[in-house]
Every structure is written in C-alpha cells, then in structure tokens.
Design a protein around this motif. Sequence first.
Motif, PDB file in Angstrom:
ATOM      1  N   THR A   1       0.724  -1.126  -0.091  1.00  0.00           N
ATOM      2  CA  THR A   1       0.082   0.142  -0.166  1.00  0.00           C
ATOM      3  C   THR A   1       0.818   1.131  -0.016  1.00  0.00           C
ATOM      4  O   THR A   1       1.638   1.304   0.896  1.00  0.00           O
ATOM      5  N   LYS A   2       0.659   1.982  -0.953  1.00  0.00           N
ATOM      6  CA  LYS A   2       1.168   3.449  -1.067  1.00  0.00           C
ATOM      7  C   LYS A   2       0.846   4.267  -0.209  1.00  0.00           C
ATOM      8  O   LYS A   2      -0.559   4.585   0.022  1.00  0.00           O
ATOM      9  N   MET A   3       1.602   5.075   0.863  1.00  0.00           N
ATOM     10  CA  MET A   3       1.010   5.848   2.027  1.00  0.00           C
ATOM     11  C   MET A   3       1.259   7.451   1.761  1.00  0.00           C
ATOM     12  O   MET A   3       2.489   7.862   1.357  1.00  0.00           O
ATOM     13  N   PHE A   4       0.271   8.166   1.755  1.00  0.00           N
ATOM     14  CA  PHE A   4       0.453   9.423   1.500  1.00  0.00           C
ATOM     15  C   PHE A   4       0.248  10.332   2.871  1.00  0.00           C
ATOM     16  O   PHE A   4      -1.032  10.500   2.841  1.00  0.00           O
ATOM     17  N   PRO A   5       1.058  10.737   3.541  1.00  0.00           N
ATOM     18  CA  PRO A   5       1.004  11.242   4.932  1.00  0.00           C
ATOM     19  C   PRO A   5       0.488  12.875   4.760  1.00  0.00           C
ATOM     20  O   PRO A   5       0.615  13.391   3.847  1.00  0.00           O
ATOM     21  N   GLY A   6      -0.005  13.535   5.799  1.00  0.00           N
ATOM     22  CA  GLY A   6      -0.283  14.969   6.062  1.00  0.00           C
ATOM     23  C   GLY A   6       0.956  15.721   5.967  1.00  0.00           C
ATOM     24  O   GLY A   6       0.859  17.016   5.754  1.00  0.00           O
ATOM     25  N   HIS A   7       2.110  15.348   6.285  1.00  0.00           N
ATOM     26  CA  HIS A   7       3.360  15.913   6.456  1.00  0.00           C
ATOM     27  C   HIS A   7       4.553  14.875   5.887  1.00  0.00           C
ATOM     28  O   HIS A   7       4.468  13.802   6.204  1.00  0.00           O
ATOM     29  N   GLY A   8       5.515  15.274   5.114  1.00  0.00           N
ATOM     30  CA  GLY A   8       6.862  14.629   4.982  1.00  0.00           C
ATOM     31  C   GLY A   8       6.709  13.846   3.723  1.00  0.00           C
ATOM     32  O   GLY A   8       5.679  13.862   3.265  1.00  0.00           O
ATOM     33  N   PRO A   9       7.651  12.930   3.766  1.00  0.00           N
ATOM     34  CA  PRO A   9       7.537  12.161   2.348  1.00  0.00           C
ATOM     35  C   PRO A   9       6.657  11.017   2.270  1.00  0.00           C
ATOM     36  O   PRO A   9       6.155  10.564   3.529  1.00  0.00           O
ATOM     37  N   SER A  10       6.321  10.557   1.053  1.00  0.00           N
ATOM     38  CA  SER A  10       5.345   9.348   1.014  1.00  0.00           C
ATOM     39  C   SER A  10       6.292   8.116   1.220  1.00  0.00           C
ATOM     40  O   SER A  10       7.369   8.048   1.267  1.00  0.00           O
ATOM     41  N   SER A  11       5.518   7.021   1.530  1.00  0.00           N
ATOM     42  CA  SER A  11       6.115   5.757   1.869  1.00  0.00           C
ATOM     43  C   SER A  11       5.287   4.539   1.450  1.00  0.00           C
ATOM     44  O   SER A  11       4.444   4.805   0.772  1.00  0.00           O
ATOM     45  N   THR A  12       5.583   3.604   1.817  1.00  0.00           N
ATOM     46  CA  THR A  12       4.648   2.217   1.711  1.00  0.00           C
ATOM     47  C   THR A  12       4.432   1.592   3.347  1.00  0.00           C
ATOM     48  O   THR A  12       5.385   1.857   4.259  1.00  0.00           O
ATOM     49  N   LEU A  13       3.411   0.965   3.144  1.00  0.00           N
ATOM     50  CA  LEU A  13       3.030   0.493   4.605  1.00  0.00           C
ATOM     51  C   LEU A  13       4.206  -0.789   4.824  1.00  0.00           C
ATOM     52  O   LEU A  13       4.414  -0.973   6.088  1.00  0.00           O
ATOM     53  N   GLY A  14       4.654  -1.373   3.944  1.00  0.00           N
ATOM     54  CA  GLY A  14       5.675  -2.298   4.248  1.00  0.00           C
ATOM     55  C   GLY A  14       6.954  -1.757   4.740  1.00  0.00           C
ATOM     56  O   GLY A  14       7.649  -2.209   5.814  1.00  0.00           O
ATOM     57  N   VAL A  15       7.190  -0.517   4.202  1.00  0.00           N
ATOM     58  CA  VAL A  15       8.564   0.230   4.773  1.00  0.00           C
ATOM     59  C   VAL A  15       8.207   0.621   6.297  1.00  0.00           C
ATOM     60  O   VAL A  15       8.999   0.400   7.168  1.00  0.00           O
ATOM     61  N   GLU A  16       7.086   0.994   6.540  1.00  0.00           N
ATOM     62  CA  GLU A  16       6.777   1.410   7.809  1.00  0.00           C
ATOM     63  C   GLU A  16       6.619   0.410   8.775  1.00  0.00           C
ATOM     64  O   GLU A  16       7.050   0.380  10.113  1.00  0.00           O
ATOM     65  N   LYS A  17       5.848  -0.661   8.340  1.00  0.00           N
ATOM     66  CA  LYS A  17       5.974  -2.247   9.213  1.00  0.00           C
ATOM     67  C   LYS A  17       7.270  -2.337   9.491  1.00  0.00           C
ATOM     68  O   LYS A  17       7.588  -2.839  10.691  1.00  0.00           O
ATOM     69  N   ALA A  18       8.101  -2.546   8.736  1.00  0.00           N
ATOM     70  CA  ALA A  18       9.647  -2.750   8.931  1.00  0.00           C
ATOM     71  C   ALA A  18      10.439  -1.695   9.834  1.00  0.00           C
ATOM     72  O   ALA A  18      11.452  -2.437  10.638  1.00  0.00           O
ATOM     73  N   LYS A  19      10.143  -0.625   9.708  1.00  0.00           N
ATOM     74  CA  LYS A  19      11.204   0.430  10.300  1.00  0.00           C
ATOM     75  C   LYS A  19      10.678   1.435  11.102  1.00  0.00           C
ATOM     76  O   LYS A  19      11.220   2.088  11.733  1.00  0.00           O
ATOM     77  N   ASN A  20       9.416   1.680  11.036  1.00  0.00           N
ATOM     78  CA  ASN A  20       8.684   2.664  11.998  1.00  0.00           C
ATOM     79  C   ASN A  20       8.520   2.079  13.479  1.00  0.00           C
ATOM     80  O   ASN A  20       8.182   1.264  13.991  1.00  0.00           O
ATOM     81  N   PRO A  21       9.498   2.879  14.176  1.00  0.00           N
ATOM     82  CA  PRO A  21       9.475   2.351  15.825  1.00  0.00           C
ATOM     83  C   PRO A  21       8.181   2.328  16.415  1.00  0.00           C
ATOM     84  O   PRO A  21       7.925   1.483  17.443  1.00  0.00           O
ATOM     85  N   TYR A  22       7.328   3.167  15.838  1.00  0.00           N
ATOM     86  CA  TYR A  22       5.794   3.118  16.681  1.00  0.00           C
ATOM     87  C   TYR A  22       5.043   1.918  16.282  1.00  0.00           C
ATOM     88  O   TYR A  22       3.940   1.617  16.843  1.00  0.00           O
ATOM     89  N   LEU A  23       5.256   1.178  15.403  1.00  0.00           N
ATOM     90  CA  LEU A  23       4.831  -0.006  14.646  1.00  0.00           C
ATOM     91  C   LEU A  23       5.456  -1.291  15.385  1.00  0.00           C
ATOM     92  O   LEU A  23       4.903  -2.303  15.031  1.00  0.00           O
ATOM     93  N   ALA A  24       6.540  -1.251  15.799  1.00  0.00           N
ATOM     94  CA  ALA A  24       7.411  -2.402  16.123  1.00  0.00           C
ATOM     95  C   ALA A  24       6.787  -3.087  17.192  1.00  0.00           C
ATOM     96  O   ALA A  24       6.739  -4.673  16.974  1.00  0.00           O
ATOM     97  N   ASN A  25       5.903  -2.572  18.185  1.00  0.00           N
ATOM     98  CA  ASN A  25       5.340  -3.620  19.139  1.00  0.00           C
ATOM     99  C   ASN A  25       4.292  -4.206  18.499  1.00  0.00           C
ATOM    100  O   ASN A  25       3.405  -4.955  19.295  1.00  0.00           O
ATOM    101  N   LEU A  26       3.590  -3.639  17.389  1.00  0.00           N
ATOM    102  CA  LEU A  26       2.281  -4.256  16.593  1.00  0.00           C
ATOM    103  C   LEU A  26       2.625  -5.152  15.853  1.00  0.00           C
ATOM    104  O   LEU A  26       1.642  -6.000  15.352  1.00  0.00           O
ATOM    105  N   ARG A  27       3.746  -5.663  15.555  1.00  0.00           N
ATOM    106  CA  ARG A  27       4.251  -6.727  14.492  1.00  0.00           C
ATOM    107  C   ARG A  27       4.048  -7.982  15.033  1.00  0.00           C
ATOM    108  O   ARG A  27       4.247  -8.168  16.230  1.00  0.00           O
TER     109      ARG A  27
END
Length: 213
Positions: A187-213
Amino acid sequence: MKISKFNPGEDKTCNIYIIGEEGEPCIIVDPGSNDNDFLDRYVDKHHDGKILGILLTHGHYDHIRGLVSLKHQATVMCHAEEEEFLVEPSYNGSGWHDEMDEIVLDEIKPYLLSDEDEITLGNYTFKVIHTPFHTRGSVCYFEEKEKVLFSGDTLFHLTIGRYDLPTGSSRTINSSLSKLMKLPDDTKMFPGHGPSSTLGVEKAKNPYLANLR
C-alpha cells in the motif's frame, strides 16, 4: 490513480493531494492552503473546474485553511467527531496564533463519516478508517483497488502524529495503528506531512509499529 501533491512550504499548511486524471473531475484531500487561489486555478486548468469531493483527515487549521477562500463548491467530508473543529478555533488551532485569522467555517455543512464507511467518488472508492489519537475524529482513507492510503497526521514516514493537542489521546495510539497494520504491505502511503512511503517500509522500520508486528 494520478495523485498530485502540493506543499507551499509554509508552516501553516500540510501536504495537499489532488486526485484525478487530466481533464476529469478531481478529489481534494486536506486543502490546507489556497493562497493566491492556487487550488482554484489548478482545478480550473487541469480538472475543468470540477471537484467531486473534499476529504478531510482531521480538522486542524493546517489541513482546512484552504476552505476559507476556495471558490469551487464541493461536498466536504469528515468524521462526525471532527465536525466541531470546523467552527471552533480553540480546536482547529487557528485560535492559538495571534497572526492568524480565526477559522470558523460555519457555512460549510459537512457530510459526516463513521468508521468503515465507504465513499465512492468517480472511479474510486475510499474506505474510512477511524484512527483517533491525533484528534478524536482523525481518519485515514484507503482505496483498496489502487492500494493507496491517505494517512493524515496519524502515520508519517518513520513516525506518527502528536497526541498532546485538544482531543488527542495516547491511550488510543496502538488500537488506531493496529488497523493500518492489517493493510497490504505494498500500500502506498501519502501522509499529511513529510515524504510518501509504503506500509511495508513503515511496518519494518517505523518504531511506533514495532510492538504491533
């Protein structure tokens, strides 16, 4: 899906997205600015002056300020919990800045959304994902066919939105983010601020998602 991203480089606006093919009616996500009528002029030039709808991820001033001067009429959509932000400067934040006019959009009668609603605008259908914590009525919009997510100030590249503003809450962060974890990695992610990303990248690298994996 053609997505045009705008950010005037000001501290009082967000990433503004206009969705739509050249010459076809468009959809606007979070019209945070319309300085010098640039949104109106863009819609006239590229979309024959037609807007199918305006999607708000939440009601902070940097996401709604363009509505003050937008000349083109279209239905404004937001979560029901966010309706008060359109008319209350102490909620939308325009009342916090001495140099800014207070934003009171009492002439707008928004179409109010709930979690898991589906909105069809032209060729696209957006699922509403209620993600309260940045504000009580924050939402993300997911277009399943195109695998596109407009995440507002819920999820950014490698971080998340703040939760210390009016109606924000740290208690609902994990439950909100868990909803996004269920979406496909590509899934391509377009946030309210900053650069775009993908949910795959965020699931792997976003620390706020780490404890949800």
